[in-house]
Design an enzyme around this catalytic site. Sequence first.
Site: not given
Ligand code: 6PG
Length: 633
Positions: A171, A295, A350, A357
């Site tokens: 991927g 992440s 995660k 986040e």
């Molecule tokens: C990270 C982020 C990454 C991505 C997520 C959030 O830790 O690097 O969290 O995994 O930004 O997929 O995406 P959404 O905001 O689109 O749900």
Amino acid sequence: MQAVYFIMGVSGSGKTTIGSALAQQLRIPFIDADHEHPTENIEKMRMGIPLTDEDRMPWLQKVHARALAASSDNGAVIACSALKQTYRNLLEEHLMKVYWIFLDVDRALLQERIKGRKNHYMPASLLDSQLATLEKPKQAIRVNAKLGVTETLDIIIRSIYIKEKRIGIVGLGVMGKALARNLGSKGWQLSLYNREVKGSEELVAKQCVNDYPELNTALPFNDIHAFVKSLGSLPCIFMMLPAGGVTDHFLNTLAPLLSPGAIIIDGANAFYADTEKHQEQLLQHNIHVLGCGVSGGEQGALEGPALMVSGDKQAYDTVAPLLVSMAAINNSGNSCCAYIGRGGSGHYVKMVHNAIEYGEMQLLAEIYGLMHNGLQMNAEAIAAIFYEWQKTELHSYLLDITQQILIKQHNHQPILSRISDKASSKGTGAWAAQEAAFLGEPAGMFTTALNARYVSANTGLREWVQQHFTSRDQVVTAQKIAIDIDQIKAVYTLVRIWNHHQGFALITKAAEKYRWDISLASVADVWRAGCIIRSSLMDKLAEGFIYTNMVLDIPYCKEVLVSNYHKLVQLIGAATLAEIPTPIINEAYQSILQYKQKKLNTTLIQAQRDFFGAHGFQWDDDTEGIMQHIDWV
Ligand code: 6PG
């Protein structure tokens, strides 16, 4: 050319036992060099006469010929004493890939083993001459052969992984490509695979190899069979595919092609229960799947992400050198790669990372809204405030990028004024809200942050409401909000703590429910660098979790909550009057407010439930949990 694994050591060190077990695990032939001796040699040994270099020469040549033949076929494990360096030089001549595994055993144990051996031509009396001839190899995987077979095999296999360093990456989207470049720059040998889709994904792996110097020794593939073959007998595959159906389908195709002992690392934002399903399915083929929360976005993947890994511990230990080499390193010098626990706990953690986040991002959006719409500050002025905050305990990656976003121009205007306000999400936030609800853990911060995105995207209802209610903009321009920057800063500091509290509380609840042994200190430590929610607050939490498992018990957090609370109340009042939406700040306020009450109005809910459903209630002075029911009519 395939690898040849020489298991060496004096007689009685366990070469045959370990060698045949290793060959079985690697699914390659086993060759016992003892069976290659000419009859004269066997006779000499039987009589207790040590062999000379000359005696050994034809034998070594024969073993070497078999090694060469095996290397151009499937490879082999060869048990051979190979006591001297000159013998080893001869044995490995013209072989492209050789591993030397030295079984190191002390004399007493060797003697015991040789005496116990039946039907072997080598008498115990020859042991001393063998030990005298032995030149211990400097470049070999050295195992203390006192260990049991399983332990010895584990050590060998782990060491081979590290020495072999050929890793498959599946991927090659944004994240997969960045992780491949990261590993390539650390010297790992890579095989890259991307599916072939006419018109959209053509020769993607080849393109990566051409585009990036750190990948120019990587092998590109668009054929899955050739890709798996390139990984040799112990495939280790890092998978970076979209979670869900795509991953399910790919694993179904991949599993039958892999040999037992293979390890697959799933780096997607997968739902933890899917990870556990894959672990169970593939274990039937003796293949381990490790869930690995990654992440840090594209830059993190390239320069060092935070990794949250779960699944079989031994499989993790095997690939840990790979994962640790790619992960970020935090301020304390610790790797931001951690084994979280069994099953899908890595992806669970995660998921909670992402929920925090979401909360942090929504909070920053509201703080921006208060300054922009409430205090009438322009983007540049807000950026200047955020820049100052970065020098304080508020320092974080998300605050940093927000400040950079605010000063970014597009056609001589702040770019933000040109970006559509419809916010998207990919699933992890919704899973976290769902999980919290399922486990009975109040995590309104995540639900609120998620709903704020959903509201923003519901343009139809937004238009309807805008038509029927007085425009917020008219109200705000007429009435400046009655708060200042210091108040906003105090509230920002407080709400972040409440958001983090809910995240760690959800992990604690899940660990109890699913019987995962998760260390919050190690989770916070992993989140101190590489990831999206890295911050000075996380540093404080990582230190605090050494003494307590509750964010609110950490003295700094307690102090901020208690002393900034009255500013939160004032801000909610001012924002409400000015009609500035602050859903996540409100959520924190309402949630704290509820916890503050000696007696909540949920008494009424219990009475209602009993009224219509006879669900029962408890008297408020009851300490024994006795359920009551009364006749309400
Ligand atoms: C990270 C982020 C990454 C991505 C997520 C959030 O830790 O690097 O969290 O995994 O930004 O997929 O995406 P959404 O905001 O689109 O749900």
